[in-house]
Design an enzyme around this catalytic site. Structure first.
Site, mmCIF file in Angstrom:
data_model
loop_
_atom_site.group_PDB
_atom_site.id
_atom_site.type_symbol
_atom_site.label_atom_id
_atom_site.label_comp_id
_atom_site.label_asym_id
_atom_site.label_seq_id
_atom_site.Cartn_x
_atom_site.Cartn_y
_atom_site.Cartn_z
ATOM 1 N N PRO A 732 32.698 10.626 -18.069
ATOM 2 C CA PRO A 732 31.633 10.461 -17.963
ATOM 3 C C PRO A 732 31.525 11.372 -16.114
ATOM 4 O O PRO A 732 32.141 10.741 -15.296
ATOM 5 C CB PRO A 732 30.539 8.606 -17.461
ATOM 6 N N GLY A 733 30.294 11.935 -16.772
ATOM 7 C CA GLY A 733 30.080 12.568 -15.012
ATOM 8 C C GLY A 733 28.456 12.749 -14.510
ATOM 9 O O GLY A 733 28.093 11.572 -14.145
ATOM 10 N N CYS A 801 15.608 35.632 -2.831
ATOM 11 C CA CYS A 801 14.899 37.102 -3.485
ATOM 12 C C CYS A 801 15.081 37.591 -4.842
ATOM 13 O O CYS A 801 15.835 37.871 -4.821
ATOM 14 C CB CYS A 801 15.039 37.966 -2.291
ATOM 15 N N TYR A 830 25.426 18.708 -10.133
ATOM 16 C CA TYR A 830 25.152 19.447 -10.135
ATOM 17 C C TYR A 830 24.348 20.673 -9.266
ATOM 18 O O TYR A 830 24.003 20.813 -9.597
ATOM 19 C CB TYR A 830 25.168 19.990 -12.055
#
Length: 852
Positions: A732-733, A801, A830
Site C-alpha cells: 500500500p502506498g 506558465c 504523490y
C-alpha cells in the site's frame, strides 16, 4: 379554442387505483389550460402475457389470468366490469382467428386488446370521478403506412403512421368533450384491420396524436422524472436532463434510453410540438422538456447509453475495393430480408454493419437466409452477442481531446466497431457483450470527473437521480473541517503540505487488518521522514524503487532492518541492483535482462520476479502498470526463460510479484492477482511468497467508491483456502497517506474572464502535478470562509506558465478574495514527492503534525 394537451400514461401508471387517482388529478389540472387527450398503455406486464397467449392461443390458464387481472382492476377502481364487454368480444374473435389461422395479423388483433381494455377501465373510472370523459378508438384516427419492402411482421407488429394536422378533428373533439381517452400502441392497417406499433408504441401514439391535433404539448408520464445522463437504475448519480432539443433526444432514445421510444420524437419534431417527460408518482418534479431548441450551453456529453442484443455482420471481399455498386448490391440484400442497418464501418476490403433487435426481427432463420444471400458476393461473418455503448452530445468531435479516460477504458475491451455519427451528435463503440458489465457506470463517472457531464453551472443538467429520490449518499466526512483553526494557524506560510498523524494511524490500522503476512509502504507516495517514521513504527515495511529512495530511507530510518525493505526497480542501472543486493534488502527483478546480462550480481541471492498479468487497472491510463505496452514486468510466456536465467545465475526465486496499477477499489482484484500468481508459481518450486502489489484506491470525489477493507480481508482469506498456503505481501502506498495530507495555498488574484471566474493561488502544478498529469480531481475548499455556503463557480489556477496549470475546474467556492486560504484535500500521496522547481519557483513547505 385552446390547443389540446396530450397526456400519455404507461403500464405502471395505469395499474393501480392510486395511480389512476394521480391521472385524474393531472387531467383536472391540465383542463384549466385547454382540452385534454389521455393516451394509455395496457396494464403493466399485460402485453407480455398477450404475446405468450398469441403463441399458445388455446391455453385456458393464460386466458383466465388475463380476464381475472382486468376484473380485479375493475373492482379496485370500483367501476362496472360491463364496460369491458365489447372488448372481450374482440378478444374472443382474435383468439378464434389465431386458432384458425395464426400469423402477425391475428397476433396484432390480440395484442391490441391490452390497450383497449385498460382505456375502457380508465374511461369508466374518470367518469366515476366526475370527469366527463369520451372513450375514442385510436384506430379511427391513426392509419399505418407500409413500405414496399416491409415484412409481414413489420406491417402488423411494428407498424408506422404518418399523421398530419387535422384541425377539424381537434375542434370536433373539443366541442364533444374537453376530456378524451384513447389507446396507445394500436392503429388501423393500411388495408383495414388492426396493427400495433411495436415496443414503446404508446409513446409513439401520443406523439402521433400530438401532431394530428396540433397540440400545445405532449406529456409522457412514466415511472422516472425525465431523461437522464445514463440509465438511473444502473447509475444512481445520473443527472436529470432538464431540456433537450429534438435531435439530442432522438439520439439518446435511439441509442438505448428506455424512457422514450425513438419513434416518438419525429412526429412532434415535424409538427414543432414540445414533448415533456414527467413522473406519475412525483408530478411536482420538472422533468425533461424536449423542443425545437435549447439555450446555448457549453460542450457536454448529454448521455451515456447501452443497447444490448446487437448483431454485427462483417462482409469481406478483396474485389469490393473501388467496385461500382458493391454496397448497393449488399444493402439490397438487407432490404430484401426486411432488415434495417444501424451502424456502418468500412475499409478497402471490409464492410461491417450492426443490426438492432429493437428494429429488426433477428431470428436465426432470418440471419441464416441473409448470410446465404450475402455469400454470393462476399465472405460473411456474424459477430454476436454485442452491446453498443454510445456517448451523445452536440459537437462530439470538438470533445475528443477530453475523452482520453473513456477511450482508454473502451480500448481495454474487445472493440468490434467504432462509429462517429455524421451529424456530430454521437460516438458509438460496439463491444463484446461479455465485456459490458459495469461499463456505463464507469464511463459516466469518468465523464463527470472530466466536466463533460453535469458540469456545475450548466443549466441543462438537473439533480442526480439519487438526490431526486432522497437516496443520495451523505457527503463524505472531511476530517480537516474540524481542524480549521489549527490548519489556518499552520498556513502562516503558504504553500504548505500538512500531514495529519491521526489519519495516517487510522490507515495503518486498516492495512494491518487485511491479514497480509507483510506490508511494504511504497515510499514514492510520500517520502517525508516523519511520515516514514510513523508508518515504520506502525509495523509496516518500506518499498523503494531507486537507489536514491534507499539512501533517503536509510538516512530517515537508520535502524530499520534490511528484511523490512523491498527494492522494486524498473529499468534501473546495474549499480542500483548491486547496491540493493549488497545491503541485503529484498530485491524484485522485472526483466530477463538483469539476470542474463549481470548474472554474477544474483549468485547465491534470493529474489522475486515481477510479472505483467496482461492487463492494467487504475483511475487513469498513465497509472496502469500492466497490459499492452506497459514497461513493467515479465510476460507470463517468459516464465521458463526467467527460471532458466535465474538458475544459470545461481539465484533462487522465492517470490512472484504483480502490480497492475493504482486507484483500484474492487476488493476482488487482489484475489484475482493471487490466483494468477499462484498458477504461475507452479512453474517455480522454490516460490513461497506472492506479492500482490498495491494500488489500493482512496475516494477523491464524493461519489467515488470506497475500498471495502472487510471484503478485501475476506476475499484473501477465501482464496488462501483454494491454493497452496503462500505468504502474502502487499504494497500500500497512496492508501496510507492520501487522505492524511492537505495542501494549503493562498489566493493571489481573483478575476472574471468572460463567463469564468479564475482564482489564482500561490501553488500550482510544480507542487501538485496530479491534476495536470492524470486529470486528477482533488476537493478544494475556501478554508478561510468554510462557514459560508459555496456560491462562486471557479477555475482554480496556479502561477506556472503552462496551460495545464489548473488545479480544479468548475469548483464552487465560498466567495474567494485575495489572501484567503484554500485547502486542497487528499494531497498526502504523490504531492510533494512529484514537485519540481519549474519556473524556478521554490518548493512548498511540508509540515507533519502529531496534533492533527
Amino acid at each position: 379554442m385552446n390547443a389540446f394537451i396530450v397526456l400519455k400514461f404507461g403500464g405502471t401508471s395505469v395499474s393501480t387505483r392510486a395511480r389512476w387517482a394521480n391521472i385524474a388529478a393531472v387531467a383536472r389540472e391540465r383542463l384549466r389550460e385547454g382540452p385534454v387527450l389521455i393516451v394509455v398503455s395496457a396494464l403493466s406486464g399485460m402485453t407480455d402475457r398477450l404475446k405468450a397467449l398469441a403463441e399458445a392461443p388455446t391455453e385456458p390458464t393464460s386466458i383466465e389470468i388475463i380476464r381475472q387481472r382486468h376484473l380485479a382492476m375493475a373492482n379496485e377502481l370500483q367501476v362496472s366490469p360491463e364496460c369491458l364487454n365489447p372488448i372481450w368480444s374482440e378478444f374472443d374473435r382474435a383468439l378464434e382467428e389465431l386458432q384458425r389461422q395464426p400469423g402477425p395479423s391475428a397476433q396484432a388483433a390480440l395484442l391490441a386488446c391490452g390497450e383497449l381494455l385498460s382505456s375502457a377501465l380508465g374511461a369508466a373510472f374518470l367518469n366515476r370521478e366526475g370527469l366527463a370523459t369520451t372513450w375514442r378508438d385510436a384506430r379511427q384516427y391513426l392509419c399505418s403506412q407500409a413500405a414496399e419492402h416491409d415484412s409481414e411482421w413489420a406491417r402488423f407488429l411494428s407498424a408506422q403512421c404518418v399523421p398530419t394536422l387535422q384541425a377539424s378533428v381537434a375542434s370536433q373533439w373539443a366541442e364533444e368533450s374537453p376530456l378524451s381517452i384513447t389507446q396507445g400502441f394500436i392503429a388501423r392497417g393500411a388495408r383495414g384491420g388492426t396493427v400495433v406499433l411495436g415496443r414503446g408504441g404508446s409513446d409513439t401514439s401520443a406523439s402521433y396524436f400530438g401532431a394530428l391535433l396540433g397540440a400545445s404539448r405532449v406529456e409522457i408520464w412514466t415511472d422516472v422524472p425525465g431523461m437522464f445522463s445514463a440509465n438511473p437504475k444502473q447509475v444512481p448519480n445520473a443527472r436529470l436532463l432538464r431540456e433537450l432539443d429534438y435531435d439530442e433526444a432522438q439520439e439518446i432514445a435511439t441509442t438505448g434510453a428506455k424512457v422514450l421510444h425513438p419513434r416518438a420524437i419525429n412526429p412532434v419534431r415535424e409538427a414543432r410540438v414540445p414533448l415533456w417527460i414527467k413522473d406519475t408518482e412525483r408530478p411536482e418534479l420538472a422533468g425533461t422538456v424536449i423542443g425545437p431548441e435549447v439555450a446555448t450551453q457549453r460542450l457536454s456529453v448529454k448521455a451515456v447509453s447501452m443497447r444490448a442484443g446487437i448483431t454485427l455482420v462483417s462482409m469481406e471481399s478483396i474485389g469490393m475495393w473501388q467496385q461500382v455498386g458493391f454496397l448497393a448490391d449488399v444493402f439490397e440484400r438487407f432490404k430484401r430480408h426486411g432488415l434495417s442497418v444501424d451502424l456502418i464501418s468500412s475499409a478497402e476490403t471490409n464492410v461491417t454493419v450492426s443490426l438492432d433487435p429493437s428494429e429488426n426481427l433477428l431470428d436465426q432463420r432470418t440471419l441464416t437466409a441473409l448470410c446465404e444471400d450475402l455469400a454470393q458476393v462476399c465472405r460473411v461473418k456474424v459477430i454476436a452477442p454485442c452491446v453498443a455503448i454510445t456517448l451523445v452530445g452536440r459537437g462530439m468531435r470538438a470533445m475528443m481531446h477530453r475523452l482520453s479516460e473513456v477511450l482508454a477504458d473502451i480500448g481495454a475491451r474487445r472493440v468490434q466497431l467504432i462509429s462517429q455519427s455524421s451529424n456530430n451528435l454521437n460516438l458509438t463503440f460496439v463491444i463484446d457483450a461479455s465485456d459490458a458489465d459495469g461499463i456505463v457506470e464507469r464511463l459516466h463517472r469518468q465523464l463527470v470527473k472530466a466536466g463533460l457531464i453535469g458540469a456545475p453551472g450548466d443549466a441543462v443538467f438537473g439533480p442526480p437521480w439519487n438526490v431526486l429520490l432522497d437516496k443520495a449518499p451523505p457527503p463524505r466526512a472531511q476530517w480537516w473541517r474540524a481542524q480549521r483553526e489549527a490548519l489556518l494557524a499552520l498556513a502562516a506560510s503558504t504553500p504548505a503540505y500538512v500531514y495529519a498523524a491521526s489519519r495516517i494511524d487510522a490507515a495503518i490500522a486498516s492495512v494491518l487488518s487485511i491479514g497480509a503476512d507483510r506490508s511494504f509502504y511504497a515510499i514514492k507516495a510520500n517520502a517525508h521522514p516523519a511520515v516514514l517514521a510513523r508508518i515504520a513504527a506502525g509495523g509496516i515495511g518500506m518499498e523503494c524503487v531507486s537507489l536514491g529512495e534507499l539512501e533517503h530511507l536509510r538516512a530517515a530510518l537508520p535502524e530499520l532492518p534490511p528484511e523490512r525493505i523491498l527494492f522494486t526497480p524498473n529499468f534501473a542501472p546495474r549499480a542500483e541492483y548491486a547496491a540493493a543486493l549488497q545491503r541485503g534488502v529484498h530485491v524484485t527483478v522485472d526483466s530477463l535482462y538483469p539476470l542474463q546480462a549481470w548474472p554474477e550480481l544474483f549468485a547465491g541471492r534470493a529474489i522475486l520476479l515481477r510479472f505483467d498479468l496482461g492487463r492494467g487497472v487504475g483511475h487513469h491510463d498513465k497509472v496502469k502498470t500492466g497490459g499492452g505496452r506497459s514497461k513493467f514486468g515479465l510476460l507470463a510466456s517468459e516464465a521458463m526463460l526467467a527460471r532458466t536465467a535465474a538458475a544459470a545465475a545461481g539465484a533462487t526465486i522465492v517470490g512472484l510479484h504483480a502490480h497492475l496499477g493504482s486507484g483500484e477499489t474492487d476488493p476482488n482484484h487482489w484475489r484475482d492477482v493471487y490466483a494468477q500468481l499462484a498458477s504461475l508459481a507452479e512453474q517455480f518450486p522454490s516460490v513461497r511468497i506472492l506479492d500482490l502489489g498495491g494500488g489500493m484506491g482512496v475516494p477523491y470525489a464524493n461519489d467515488d467508491d470506497d475500498l471495502d477493507i472487510d471484503e478485501l480481508r475476506a476475499s484473501l482469506a477465501h482464496v488462501r483456502t483454494l491454493f497452496a498456503p503462500y505468504e502474502i505481501w502487499i504494497e500500500p502506498g497512496r492508501y496510507l497517506v492520501a487522505d492524511g495530507g492537505v495542501l494549503l495555498t493562498r489566493v493571489t488574484q481573483v478575476r472574471r474572464k468572460g463567463d469564468i471566474t479564475q482564482v489564482g493561488v500561490d501553488t500550482g502544478m510544480h507542487h501538485l502535478l496530479r491534476p495536470a498529469l492524470y486529470d486528477a480531481w482533488h476537493p478544494i475548499s475556501n478554508l478561510t470562509r468554510s462557514e459560508e455556503q459555496p456560491a462562486v463557480l471557479c477555475d482554480v489556477v496556479g502561477p506556472i506558465c503552462e496551460s495545464s496549470d489548473v488545479l480544479g475546474r468548475d469548483r464552487w467556492l465560498a466567495n474567494p478574495c485575495e489572501g484567503d486560504v484554500l485547502l486542497i484535500a487528499n494531497a498526502g500521496a504523490y504531492g510533494a514527492v512529484m514537485s519540481s522547481h519549474y519556473n524556478l519557483r521554490a518548493p512548498a513547505l511540508e509540515v507533519f503534525s502529531d496534533a492533527l
